[in-house]
Design a protein around this motif. Structure first.
Motif, PDB file in Angstrom:
ATOM      1  N   HIS A   1       4.120  30.408 -17.858  1.00 46.44           N
ATOM      2  CA  HIS A   1       3.503  31.494 -17.078  1.00 46.44           C
ATOM      3  C   HIS A   1       4.409  32.718 -17.008  1.00 46.44           C
ATOM      4  O   HIS A   1       3.932  33.847 -16.907  1.00 46.44           O
ATOM      5  CB  HIS A   1       3.114  31.016 -15.677  1.00 46.44           C
ATOM      6  CG  HIS A   1       4.251  30.892 -14.706  1.00 46.44           C
ATOM      7  ND1 HIS A   1       5.079  29.795 -14.651  1.00 46.44           N
ATOM      8  CD2 HIS A   1       4.689  31.736 -13.728  1.00 46.44           C
ATOM      9  CE1 HIS A   1       5.966  29.960 -13.684  1.00 46.44           C
ATOM     10  NE2 HIS A   1       5.760  31.134 -13.107  1.00 46.44           N
ATOM     11  N   THR A   2       5.723  32.512 -17.095  1.00 44.00           N
ATOM     12  CA  THR A   2       6.642  33.658 -17.074  1.00 44.00           C
ATOM     13  C   THR A   2       6.504  34.496 -18.344  1.00 44.00           C
ATOM     14  O   THR A   2       6.491  35.729 -18.297  1.00 44.00           O
ATOM     15  CB  THR A   2       8.091  33.167 -16.935  1.00 44.00           C
ATOM     16  OG1 THR A   2       8.385  32.259 -18.003  1.00 44.00           O
ATOM     17  CG2 THR A   2       8.306  32.456 -15.610  1.00 44.00           C
TER      18      THR A   2
ATOM     19  N   CYS B   1       1.917  33.974  -3.382  1.00 43.07           N
ATOM     20  CA  CYS B   1       2.363  35.314  -3.793  1.00 43.07           C
ATOM     21  C   CYS B   1       2.487  36.245  -2.593  1.00 43.07           C
ATOM     22  O   CYS B   1       3.414  37.064  -2.517  1.00 43.07           O
ATOM     23  CB  CYS B   1       1.399  35.896  -4.815  1.00 43.07           C
ATOM     24  SG  CYS B   1       1.459  35.083  -6.432  1.00 43.07           S
TER      25      CYS B   1
ATOM     26  N   ASP C   1       3.618  35.795 -10.232  1.00 39.85           N
ATOM     27  CA  ASP C   1       3.013  34.584 -10.804  1.00 39.85           C
ATOM     28  C   ASP C   1       1.710  34.878 -11.556  1.00 39.85           C
ATOM     29  O   ASP C   1       0.911  33.966 -11.782  1.00 39.85           O
ATOM     30  CB  ASP C   1       2.740  33.553  -9.698  1.00 39.85           C
ATOM     31  CG  ASP C   1       3.912  32.600  -9.483  1.00 39.85           C
ATOM     32  OD1 ASP C   1       4.790  32.539 -10.366  1.00 39.85           O
ATOM     33  OD2 ASP C   1       3.948  31.938  -8.436  1.00 39.85           O
TER      34      ASP C   1
ATOM     35  N   LYS D   1       0.139  32.693 -14.359  1.00 38.13           N
ATOM     36  CA  LYS D   1      -0.534  31.413 -14.133  1.00 38.13           C
ATOM     37  C   LYS D   1      -2.027  31.480 -14.444  1.00 38.13           C
ATOM     38  O   LYS D   1      -2.677  30.433 -14.574  1.00 38.13           O
ATOM     39  CB  LYS D   1      -0.297  30.940 -12.698  1.00 38.13           C
ATOM     40  CG  LYS D   1       1.134  30.459 -12.462  1.00 38.13           C
ATOM     41  CD  LYS D   1       1.335  29.893 -11.072  1.00 38.13           C
ATOM     42  CE  LYS D   1       2.765  29.374 -10.903  1.00 38.13           C
ATOM     43  NZ  LYS D   1       3.008  28.842  -9.548  1.00 38.13           N
TER      44      LYS D   1
ATOM     45  N   ASP E   1      11.074  32.899  -3.480  1.00 38.13           N
ATOM     46  CA  ASP E   1      10.117  32.024  -4.154  1.00 38.13           C
ATOM     47  C   ASP E   1      10.405  30.550  -3.853  1.00 38.13           C
ATOM     48  O   ASP E   1       9.502  29.774  -3.531  1.00 38.13           O
ATOM     49  CB  ASP E   1      10.195  32.296  -5.658  1.00 38.13           C
ATOM     50  CG  ASP E   1       9.126  31.563  -6.450  1.00 38.13           C
ATOM     51  OD1 ASP E   1       7.942  31.694  -6.117  1.00 38.13           O
ATOM     52  OD2 ASP E   1       9.481  30.864  -7.422  1.00 38.13           O
TER      53      ASP E   1
ATOM     54  N   THR F   1      -1.594  29.321  -5.093  1.00 36.13           N
ATOM     55  CA  THR F   1      -0.777  30.337  -5.755  1.00 36.13           C
ATOM     56  C   THR F   1      -1.058  31.717  -5.176  1.00 36.13           C
ATOM     57  O   THR F   1      -0.147  32.533  -5.001  1.00 36.13           O
ATOM     58  CB  THR F   1      -1.033  30.332  -7.275  1.00 36.13           C
ATOM     59  OG1 THR F   1      -0.672  29.057  -7.803  1.00 36.13           O
ATOM     60  CG2 THR F   1      -0.204  31.409  -7.964  1.00 36.13           C
TER      61      THR F   1
END
Length: 373
Positions: A240-241, A173, A212, A215, A300, A169
């Motif tokens: 996570h949003t 990003c 993100d 997360k 993304d 992750t």
């Protein structure tokens, strides 16, 4: 010491003015306008004040001040007019042309000194204000730089924490932010930008690094699972949003009207919305989705499709290109997809470089899933 140029074709008046002022100021006596203008044109240091007679042969005082005011070099030099003319219209014309003061002849030494003193005091005041303004600007620049450093500080901490929790992750990003940079630049240059402020370009890219960040709040058992999610696990991942958006909203009062927080909120909450309204967390549709989130969505998904994970193989660029192109008007904003089609080769080249730098090989023997996250 301040420098004053005195321009007068009357030798007696010129001497009186010089003698009246030379104790306190450096005086440049000139007995005609033509010579005065020639000297000013050649000089690199301008006088602080010009005392100028009006009635002179050749170039009179009114014509000379007109030339002074139309030159970048001399336009800001204050001019004090001298005149033996008793008509009020002469004085009015002098002020209309930009004079700061007007004195009638014959020259009275004490009055001239006082008038000049007032103009020098005004210059001192303006210099003081200028220095204060410069000081305030310097202070403002200092705080602006500190604010930017704080934003980098926040981004650095959060991205490091994300990378500790899930290395993929963290790298994701960075890649997404780079692809968004290419897409956003293309849209700004094409003029199809939905009102995005180009001055915020760097700030938007900084904010995209945190899309993100939520997360961090997803359980490790879900985030690091090598395989397909259950329905419950996928629901936890989708949170996570909301986790990111809620955290930003909770503390946004500390930085009211912050564009950085506004952009970060939009990108974190809405980057999984779909153009057809079937995305999450809010099911927004079409242009109800913030434009920056619509751009980020393409970046993304491209990154997710073309990256290898423990649960899937990397997809070739051509296949990812086709999926995104076919998603125009369904998953993605057609205008953003059109921009992607124009710059997809640039994105591909950037992806090759970034993946070599950021991604380590996927461990062998790990189960391969199919779910894109």
């Amino acid at each position: 010491m301040y420098t004053i140029m005195v321009v007068d074709d009357n030798e007696t008046e010129l001497v009186i003015a010089q003698k009246s002022l030379e104790k306190d100021y450096q005086i440049i006596p000139m007995n005609n306008s033509k010579s005065a203008l020639t000297r000013l044109a050649k000089s690199t240091i301008m006088p602080d004040l010009i005392i100028l007679d009006i009635a002179m042969p050749g170039i009179n005082g009114f014509e000379m001040i007109t030339r002074l005011k139309t030159s970048e070099k001399t336009k800001d030099i204050p001019v004090l007019f001298l005149s033996g003319d008793k008509e009020n219209n002469t004085e009015l014309e002098a002020y209309r042309l930009g004079a700061v003061d007007f004195m009638r002849k014959p020259i009275m030494a004490d009055l001239l000194r006082k008038r000049v003193e007032l103009q020098i005091d005004l210059l001192e005041y303006k210099k003081s204000i200028s220095q204060q303004t410069a000081g305030l600007q310097q202070t403002a620049n200092y705080y602006a730089q500190n604010a930017m450093r704080l934003e980098y500080f926040i981004i650095g901490i959060i991205t490091d924490l994300i990378a500790e929790k899930d290395p993929y992750t963290g790298a994701h990003c960075v890649c997404v932010s780079k692809y968004m940079e290419i897409l956003l630049k293309e849209m700004l240059m094409s003029g199809i930008n939905y009102g995005i402020d180009g001055n915020d370009f760097e700030l938007i890219l900084l904010s995209s690094r945190l899309h993100d960040m939520g997360k961090i709040g997803v359980p490790d058992s879900v985030l690091q699972k090598p395989g397909k999610f259950t329905d419950e696990e996928f629901m936890a991942m989708k949170m996570h949003t909301v986790l990111a958006a809620n955290a930003i909203q909770k503390y946004a009062y500390l930085l009211p009207n912050s564009k950085f927080l506004s952009y970060t909120y939009q990108l974190a909450r809405y980057h999984h919305e779909r153009f057809d309204g079937k995305g999450y967390p809010d099911g927004l549709q079409g242009q109800n989705i913030p434009i920056l989130a619509r751009i980020l969505s393409v970046a993304d998904v491209y990154e997710a499709l073309t990256s290898e994970r423990s649960y899937k193989k990397a997809m070739p660029h051509e296949q990812a290109y086709n999926i995104i192109t076919q998603g125009a008007g369904v998953q993605f904003d057609p205008q953003v997809v059109a921009a992607f089609q124009r710059v997809h080769n640039d994105i591909y080249e950037a992806s090759k470089t970034l993946k070599q730098q950021l991604y380590s090989p996927v461990p062998q023997g790990v189960p391969q899933g199919t779910m894109q996250r």
